[in-house]
Design a protein around this motif. Structure first.
Motif, PDB file in Angstrom:
ATOM      1  N   ARG A  30      -4.242   6.448   0.125  1.00  0.00           N
ATOM      2  CA  ARG A  30      -3.006   5.786   0.539  1.00  0.00           C
ATOM      3  C   ARG A  30      -3.224   4.372   1.069  1.00  0.00           C
ATOM      4  O   ARG A  30      -2.253   3.679   1.388  1.00  0.00           O
ATOM      5  CB  ARG A  30      -2.276   6.656   1.564  1.00  0.00           C
ATOM      6  N   SER A  31      -4.470   3.947   1.129  1.00  0.00           N
ATOM      7  CA  SER A  31      -4.735   2.565   1.523  1.00  0.00           C
ATOM      8  C   SER A  31      -4.667   1.615   0.330  1.00  0.00           C
ATOM      9  O   SER A  31      -4.667   0.395   0.502  1.00  0.00           O
ATOM     10  CB  SER A  31      -6.113   2.455   2.180  1.00  0.00           C
TER      11      SER A  31
ATOM     12  N   THR B 143       0.845  -1.188   0.000  1.00  0.00           N
ATOM     13  CA  THR B 143       0.000   0.000   0.000  1.00  0.00           C
ATOM     14  C   THR B 143       0.884   1.242   0.000  1.00  0.00           C
ATOM     15  O   THR B 143       2.043   1.212   0.429  1.00  0.00           O
ATOM     16  CB  THR B 143      -0.914   0.043   1.233  1.00  0.00           C
ATOM     17  N   TRP B 144       0.315   2.321  -0.479  1.00  0.00           N
ATOM     18  CA  TRP B 144       1.054   3.582  -0.536  1.00  0.00           C
ATOM     19  C   TRP B 144       1.523   3.988   0.862  1.00  0.00           C
ATOM     20  O   TRP B 144       2.679   4.378   1.058  1.00  0.00           O
ATOM     21  CB  TRP B 144       0.159   4.658  -1.144  1.00  0.00           C
ATOM     22  N   GLU B 145       0.624   3.894   1.841  1.00  0.00           N
ATOM     23  CA  GLU B 145       0.984   4.321   3.193  1.00  0.00           C
ATOM     24  C   GLU B 145       2.089   3.445   3.773  1.00  0.00           C
ATOM     25  O   GLU B 145       2.948   3.923   4.529  1.00  0.00           O
ATOM     26  CB  GLU B 145      -0.244   4.316   4.105  1.00  0.00           C
TER      27      GLU B 145
ATOM     28  N   LEU C  19       0.712   0.912  -6.904  1.00  0.00           N
ATOM     29  CA  LEU C  19       0.525   0.985  -8.354  1.00  0.00           C
ATOM     30  C   LEU C  19      -0.850   1.539  -8.696  1.00  0.00           C
ATOM     31  O   LEU C  19      -0.984   2.372  -9.601  1.00  0.00           O
ATOM     32  CB  LEU C  19       0.716  -0.394  -8.993  1.00  0.00           C
ATOM     33  N   GLU C  20      -1.887   1.115  -7.977  1.00  0.00           N
ATOM     34  CA  GLU C  20      -3.227   1.653  -8.217  1.00  0.00           C
ATOM     35  C   GLU C  20      -3.284   3.135  -7.874  1.00  0.00           C
ATOM     36  O   GLU C  20      -3.926   3.927  -8.571  1.00  0.00           O
ATOM     37  CB  GLU C  20      -4.260   0.886  -7.394  1.00  0.00           C
ATOM     38  N   GLY C  21      -2.627   3.505  -6.792  1.00  0.00           N
ATOM     39  CA  GLY C  21      -2.607   4.910  -6.416  1.00  0.00           C
ATOM     40  C   GLY C  21      -1.914   5.769  -7.456  1.00  0.00           C
ATOM     41  O   GLY C  21      -2.391   6.855  -7.804  1.00  0.00           O
TER      42      GLY C  21
END
Length: 233
Positions: free
Chosen positions: A70-71, A22-24, A75-77
């Motif tokens: 950020r959850s 995840t981004w976070e 890549l999706e973010g």
């Protein structure tokens, strides 16, 4: 001497693993230095930012992305960001053992010799057909043979222009000669790694210009954000 051409070697499995987080999680772990042990070993013959600098590049950019969820997996973010390619490039640099970087003006010399033909325009330096030919030529000459061919061509070009090869008359001769030797040798080394290490992919781009233009075909950064990471042959 102008902008630099960059051949970035990217460790695809490491990048794929990182992009699943995840981004976070990427932010928090990178801020704590927790990703350093899983980073590719730096190649001393290539150019790579120090861990702390690469971390700062990503974290500074990430901080500007105020609307991202950020959850989500990173890549999706990135795919949802207006300039997600820039963030992806930061993470590719993190997942890289190093890059070959050279002034565009010198790249013409090296590519002309390597390919046995003239590379006529700056756009050709970055074009996919040019790089397909470069990869195809890799390994046909040893590193020493390629370096010698480049130096001989450089000397003949100077002579044709009426320029001296006497280092006493032109103090730039020796450092320029050494720079050509280093750059040509590093190019041969980078191409050898790409040929022999299937986990590595080469992403070509132009320093300080838009990240959307980096990479060819399915490895173009916009294509990666739209379609996901391609598999390595």
């Amino acid at each position: 001497m102008g902008l630099e051409l960059v051949l970035l070697l990217v460790d695809q499995p490491r990048l794929a693993t990182l992009l699943e987080h995840t981004w976070e999680d990427v932010d928090a772990t990178m801020e704590a230095g927790g990703l350093r042990s899983s980073r590719s070993t730096a190649d001393a013959r290539l150019v790579r930012p120090f861990d702390i600098d690469a971390e700062a590049e990503w974290l500074d950019w990430s901080e500007t992305q105020t609307d991202v969820d950020r959850s989500l997996p990173v890549l999706e973010g990135l795919a949802a960001c207006e300039e997600g390619e820039e963030g992806l490039l930061h993470l590719m640099r993190w997942c890289s053992p190093g890059a070959w970087e050279v002034w565009e003006g010198r790249a013409f010399l090296y590519f002309d010799v390597l390919l046995g033909r003239e590379v006529a325009h700056v756009d050709d330096l970055y074009a996919e057909p040019t790089w397909c030919d470069i990869v195809a030529e890799a390994g046909k000459r040893t590193e020493t043979e390629l370096v010698e061919a480049v130096i001989l061509d450089w000397m003949s070009r100077r002579e044709a222009l009426g320029e001296t090869l006497d280092e006493h008359r032109d103090p730039r001769i020796l450092p320029t000669h050494e720079a050509h030797v280093r750059a040509t040798g590093a190019l041969a080394h980078a191409l050898e790694r790409l040929t022999n290490e299937p986990d590595l992919v080469g992403v070509v781009g132009r320093e300080h210009l838009t990240a959307t233009a980096w990479g060819h075909g399915p490895w173009n950064l916009t294509a990666v954000l739209q379609h996901g990471l391609p598999t390595v042959d």
